[in-house]
Design an enzyme around this catalytic site. Structure first.
Site, PDB file in Angstrom:
ATOM      1  CB  CYS A  57       4.532  -8.991   6.546  1.00 13.10           C
ATOM      2  SG  CYS A  57       5.775 -10.298   6.545  1.00 13.10           S
ATOM      3  CG  ASN A  67       5.590 -19.125   2.606  1.00  8.91           C
ATOM      4  OD1 ASN A  67       5.403 -19.208   1.398  1.00  8.91           O
ATOM      5  ND2 ASN A  67       5.022 -19.964   3.464  1.00  8.91           N
ATOM      6  CB  CYS A  78       6.763 -13.365   5.925  1.00  7.41           C
ATOM      7  SG  CYS A  78       6.067 -13.851   7.512  1.00  7.41           S
ATOM      8  CB  CYS A 122       1.847 -12.029   9.453  1.00  9.67           C
ATOM      9  SG  CYS A 122       3.575 -11.523   9.299  1.00  9.67           S
ATOM     10  CD  GLU A 147       3.701 -10.891   3.076  1.00  9.33           C
ATOM     11  OE1 GLU A 147       2.477 -11.022   3.004  1.00  9.33           O
ATOM     12  OE2 GLU A 147       4.432 -11.750   3.623  1.00  9.33           O
ATOM     13  CD  GLU A 158       6.060 -23.618   6.523  1.00 13.05           C
ATOM     14  OE1 GLU A 158       4.917 -23.154   6.499  1.00 13.05           O
ATOM     15  OE2 GLU A 158       6.295 -24.849   6.572  1.00 13.05           O
TER      16      GLU A 158
END
Length: 163
Positions: A119, A72, A83, A116, A85, A74
């Protein structure tokens, strides 16, 4: 095909430094045993999570055995992050691959954390429903499920057919 050991070490060194997603692939080529969890764990610490401090690492294997990793990333403009994934899927797509055979997700939590919602949909886009998804913690807890169980009633291209 004859490839010298020195050349393999050079090639491995170059690919590990420049293209982390190929690290596992090179080891597989020279005969090393490789597990998705090893790759996910090794990239996990590279996640960029200065705001939430919640690092995630992912390794996905395609049907031809290629392995792609992601973390990930940010951003100060929170919705603009990526993310793990999604990062791994983008790396997979960049090489022309389109079908996931297995997924491994790792984070530093008490319990294994599922992908999430967004994803889950991304995984469903590139996976058959029975593809295994293993969620894990850094301390070693694991839980395996399937894409189908992660996202029942997923939206698919089947809805685009004309009536």
């Amino acid at each position: 095909i004859f490839i010298s050991f020195g050349y393999l070490l050079f090639l491995q060194s170059f690919l590990v430094k420049s293209y982390k997603v190929d690290k596992g692939y090179i080891y597989r080529l020279i005969g090393g045993s490789f597990m998705l969890k090893d790759i996910a764990r090794s990239v996990w610490s590279n996640a960029y999570a200065p705001y939430s401090k919640f690092k995630v690492g992912v390794a996905i294997k395609t049907i031809d055995g290629s392995i792609f990793s992601g973390v990930n990333v940010e951003n100060a403009a929170y919705p603009e992050g990526t993310c793990a994934e999604a990062a791994a899927i983008a790396a997979m797509c960049a090489t022309g691959q389109r079908e996931i055979a297995e997924v491994y997700v790792i984070a530093d939590c008490k319990e294994p954390v599922p992908p999430c919602g967004g994803c889950r949909q991304k995984l469903a886009e590139f996976s058959k429903p029975d593809v295994p998804v293993t969620m894990a913690t850094i301390s070693g807890k694991e839980k395996t499920t399937s894409v189908r169980d992660l996202l029942p009633g997923s939206f698919s291209n089947d809805f685009f057919t004309k009536i």
